[in-house]
Design a protein around this motif. Structure first.
Motif, short mmCIF file in Angstrom:
data_model
loop_
_atom_site.label_atom_id
_atom_site.label_comp_id
_atom_site.label_asym_id
_atom_site.label_seq_id
_atom_site.Cartn_x
_atom_site.Cartn_y
_atom_site.Cartn_z
N LEU A 116 0.81 -1.22 0.00
CA LEU A 116 0.00 0.00 0.00
C LEU A 116 0.84 1.26 0.00
O LEU A 116 0.37 2.31 -0.41
CB LEU A 116 -1.02 -0.01 1.15
N GLU A 117 2.12 1.17 0.45
CA GLU A 117 2.87 2.44 0.50
C GLU A 117 3.75 2.65 -0.73
O GLU A 117 4.33 3.70 -0.90
CB GLU A 117 3.70 2.53 1.79
N VAL A 158 -3.66 20.54 9.83
CA VAL A 158 -3.55 19.15 9.39
C VAL A 158 -4.95 18.60 9.08
O VAL A 158 -5.86 18.71 9.90
CB VAL A 158 -2.88 18.28 10.47
N PHE A 210 -9.76 10.62 3.68
CA PHE A 210 -10.14 9.28 4.11
C PHE A 210 -11.38 8.80 3.38
O PHE A 210 -12.45 9.39 3.54
CB PHE A 210 -10.36 9.32 5.63
N LYS A 266 -6.17 6.22 3.74
CA LYS A 266 -6.22 7.38 4.62
C LYS A 266 -4.83 7.99 4.62
O LYS A 266 -3.84 7.28 4.79
CB LYS A 266 -6.61 6.97 6.03
N MET A 267 -4.74 9.27 4.41
CA MET A 267 -3.42 9.91 4.42
C MET A 267 -3.57 11.34 4.92
O MET A 267 -4.46 12.07 4.50
CB MET A 267 -2.83 9.89 3.00
N ASP A 268 -2.72 11.71 5.87
CA ASP A 268 -2.76 13.07 6.40
C ASP A 268 -2.33 14.06 5.34
O ASP A 268 -1.44 13.78 4.54
CB ASP A 268 -1.83 13.21 7.61
N ASN A 270 -0.58 17.39 5.45
CA ASN A 270 0.13 18.28 6.36
C ASN A 270 0.54 19.56 5.63
O ASN A 270 1.03 19.49 4.50
CB ASN A 270 1.42 17.61 6.87
N PRO A 271 0.39 20.71 6.28
CA PRO A 271 0.91 21.93 5.66
C PRO A 271 2.44 21.85 5.58
O PRO A 271 3.08 21.35 6.52
CB PRO A 271 0.47 23.03 6.62
N ARG A 278 4.24 19.93 3.78
CA ARG A 278 4.75 18.62 3.38
C ARG A 278 3.84 18.07 2.30
O ARG A 278 2.68 18.45 2.22
CB ARG A 278 4.69 17.63 4.55
N ASN A 329 2.40 14.38 1.03
CA ASN A 329 2.32 12.92 1.24
C ASN A 329 1.76 12.26 -0.01
O ASN A 329 1.02 12.88 -0.78
CB ASN A 329 1.41 12.61 2.43
#
Lengths: 236, 539
Positions: free
Chosen positions: A113-114, A166, A170, A177-179, A181-182, A184, A186
């Motif tokens: 998954l990653e 943040v 989802f 599901k992935m955050d 982030n300001p 950054r 992802n």
């Protein structure tokens, strides 16, 4: 008659809890998985469920039997053992082995998954208080507060970031599901098997209207997607 | 020095107020006390006040969530109440009430006259009380109380997105609570290392004391990191630094690392002493020795050490490095092993005994059954792919409440019922105690079991309303929450009435067998001033 009441109440309570857990999990996972990742996650879950349930049922059964069998009775002296090195080694080793056994498939699924495969389409997902902005780089399409539209059967890579606090993107049926982030970016990916409308919502507390930050994804056939994209470009 | 007044040659004697300075009134006596027993009791009272507040907040939330689209609470007020519920229940109920029980019981169990630093002990308590009210005061400020959850992730907790003073009060309150925690930890550690009665070797200490000491070491190593992180957040808010401010080169994820470096061990701070209570309560009511004493001590140590190596499992969805994900995932699975050892040892303690079902025992057995569920879901959550699926959903809410409600709270109530006669000199009402247990046990399962299910179906946490497909489970949870509320009311009435009209308790109301009789049951109920007429010698 006091003891009988105790026994019945305990048995009832534990059985109720057990039944709820088992029935509930089975029911809960009827949510239809629509990406390969979601399928994998559910398989892993059932494996973990099986392994841990063994220990759970064992522990609760021992507890129940002890409660019923070893209640204080006149003339029955309690046992005096309070040490058993062999037993202690066993109940340390077996759970350890079980954990090592579980970590294998878990890491395999994680690898799957990653690792973002070579994608057919990239979307940029940007969290705002309290709505989502979507961009299709290379096509010049940008919009917010509307459903994300993606083609079915294609690998979609998603780059996530946030403009303020943040957030977390989802969609349960995707297993994603992935955050966001300001500061950054992802990465995640999904390949949806069949067309349809899928829902989700922001999963990281992001302020007053966090509960209203819904996500809608329209998955359409690749041909329809091309038509939609052309439409959007004209409008842009 | 008379014989019997020294713990051992050269050991420090506790510094007591000289007898001449007798306070004038009962009130002053309590306010100025440095006696560990009175301070312990005050800790318990204070925690129960915040427990009641946190409980009222919880019921308000469950009322708002009784059906989708309700307007019982405004979204902003909901977030404040949700944040304060979390913060109060963790920092002002679970941790202090266990500190209170520890304060009362540990010096008695090791045969000491008091804590090593009695006045620091009082200071710890008096730091904590204003801390809670400071946080609460945010409710009446411009913009309301802190609303960032108990985790207060920046940038949401930064000045730009939480401009009001509520967040600053939250930070300052937590600072004070942290200081209180650290001072208390120093006190406990020094006490247990230096003030043990002659012959009380480390491996003769009761398991409750062991659990408390290891917990205090965790506090000692973890809390300063939280204090540092809070200071960074405060300077970000007040003086324009940019530790967590991405536009100026900071990183919000740094806060998550620092925060969880303390706050995951905090989970063990909350549950280890409760486990200690269970280890103390099961043997006498099963009429057996605790099974596998050394294994228990080692397991506790193991949990204490590994507890510091798992903080990343709160951040599996934040985009941390793949290697870190694997490390934290594996460590989180490994920590299930020492926890498992404890469960098996308790089961072996009960096995073959002759069990008396008094209220503390019911809570002890309830702890085992419910904490096991929390442990199992914990193992699932340690698997990254599954965690990504349910992270920040109600599944996690269910898991943490099975650990902290089904675990810590059950342990706390076991301890409160178990030591109530010792502390007050009176017995509580057994039947109402059992009613309280059953309402708690049933209400707890009704409330939190359905949360696993909505969480797996994708209902996020910390939302003030939800979509229609989650209605049924939420309604069951709301009913359960009110069942719990009724149980707690019964508990309060029972205890208050027993304080006034309860039967007088003997020195040892539980009839401990000789091999289970820890030192607190060898003195009167409540124990005399200075605890022991003559310091006991342990053989």
């Amino acid at each position: 008659m006091k003891t009988l009441r105790h026994r019945l109440a305990w048995v009832l309570g534990i059985l109720l809890a057990l039944g709820t857990v088992l029935a509930g999990t089975a029911h809960a996972w009827l949510t239809n998985p629509v990406t390969p990742v979601a399928h994998e996650v559910r398989e892993l879950f059932w494996l973990a469920f099986g392994v841990t349930m063994f220990f759970f049922v064992l522990a609760e059964m021992i507890l129940l039997i002890a409660i019923i069998k070893f209640r204080a009775r006149p003339g029955v002296a309690p046992a005096t053992f309070h040490d058993n090195v062999k037993l202690e080694i066993v109940w340390t080793a077996i759970p350890t082995l079980a954990m090592v056994f579980l970590s294998g498939p878990s890491f395999q699924t994680l690898q799957y998954l990653e690792t973002v495969p070579k994608s057919d389409l990239t979307v940029e997902i940007i969290g705002h208080q309290w709505f989502w902005e979507y961009r299709y780089p290379g096509h010049g399409v940008v919009f917010a507060n509307e459903p994300l539209v993606i083609p079915s059967g294609k690998i979609v890579a998603a780059d996530l970031t946030s403009i303020d606090v943040v957030h977390s993107w989802f969609v349960p049926e995707f297993g994603v599901k992935m955050d966001a982030n300001p500061g950054r970016v992802n990465h995640t990916w999904f390949e949806v098997e069949r067309p349809g409308t899928y829902g989700g919502q922001c999963a990281e507390l992001c302020g007053v209207l966090h509960g209203d930050m819904l996500i809608t994804v329209n998955v359409v056939s690749p041909e329809e997607f091309e038509r939609w994209l052309a439409e959007k470009k004209k409008g842009a | 020095m008379e014989a019997g007044t020294l713990t051992r040659p050269g050991a420090p004697t506790p510094a007591h107020a000289p007898a001449a300075a007798k306070p004038k009134s009962v009130l002053l006596d309590w306010l100025l006390t440095t006696d560990h027993k009175k301070i312990g009791v005050m800790y318990v009272w204070m925690s129960f006040f915040f427990f009641a507040l946190g409980g009222i907040f919880a019921l308000l939330m469950r009322t708002q969530l009784a059906a989708p689209g309700l307007h019982v609470l405004r979204p902003d007020v909901y977030n404040q109440i949700m944040s304060l519920h979390g913060t109060f229940m963790i920092f002002f109920w679970t941790i202090p009430v266990l500190a209170g029980l520890g304060n009362y019981v540990v010096p008695l169990q090791i045969g000491a006259r008091d804590m090593a630093f009695p006045r620091v002990n009082a200071f710890s308590f008096w730091l904590l009380l204003p801390a809670g009210f400071l946080m609460l005061a945010g409710m009446w400020m411009q913009g309301g109380a802190a609303a960032g959850g108990w985790t207060s992730y920046p940038p949401l907790s930064d000045r730009q997105y939480s401009p009001g003073p509520g967040m600053d009060l939250w930070i300052l309150g937590l600072h004070l609570a942290g200081m209180s925690s650290i001072l208390g930890a120093i006190n406990f550690v020094v006490t247990v290392h230096n003030l043990r009665a002659p012959g009380m070797s480390f491996l003769k200490m009761p398991l409750f004391t062991w659990n408390v000491v290891i917990t205090q070491y965790i506090i000692l190593f973890g809390t300063p990191v939280l204090a540092g992180a809070l200071t960074m957040l405060l300077t970000d808010r007040m003086f324009g630094t940019a530790f967590f401010h991405p536009a100026a080169g900071g990183d919000p994820v740094l806060w998550q690392h620092l925060f969880w470096f303390y706050s995951h061990p905090a989970v063990y701070i909350m549950v280890l002493p409760a486990m200690g209570v269970i280890s103390q309560v099961l043997p006498p009511f099963a009429s057996k020795r605790p099974f596998g004493y050394k294994g228990m001590v080692l397991a506790t140590l193991g949990i204490g050490v590994i507890g510091f190596l798992v903080w990343g499992h709160h951040m599996f969805a934040s985009g941390i490095d793949p290697t870190l994900r694997r490390f934290f995932s594996f460590m989180s699975m490994v920590i299930a092993v020492p926890t498992g050892i404890k469960i098996w040892s308790w089961l072996a303690t009960v096995w073959g005994g002759s069990i008396r079902f008094r209220t503390p025992m019911l809570y002890g057995l309830g702890f085992i059954s419910l904490f096991t569920i929390g442990g199992i879901t914990g193992v699932w959550l340690a698997l990254v792919p599954f965690d990504v699926q349910v992270h920040d959903t109600y599944f996690v809410v269910a898991h943490l409440h099975y650990v902290l409600f089904g675990g810590s709270l059950m342990g706390i109530f076991a301890g409160v019922y178990y030591w109530f006669p010792k502390m007050s000199g009176r017995m509580y009402h057994e039947v109402w105690g059992k009613v309280h247990f059953w309402l708690t046990f049933i209400g707890m399962n009704l409330t939190f079991m359905p949360m696993h299910l909505v969480g797996m179906r994708g209902m996020p946490r910390r939302i003030y309303t939800y979509q229609a497909q989650y209605t049924l489970e939420n309604q069951i949870a709301t009913v359960g929450a009110f069942v719990l509320g009724v149980g707690m009311l019964i508990f309060m009435i029972n205890m208050l009435a027993s304080l006034r009209w309860g039967k007088k308790a003997s020195d040892d109301p539980w009839d401990h067998a000789e091999f289970n009789k820890t030192l607190e049951w060898t003195v009167s109920s409540p124990p005399p001033n200075e605890n022991f007429h003559k310091i006991p010698v342990i053989r």
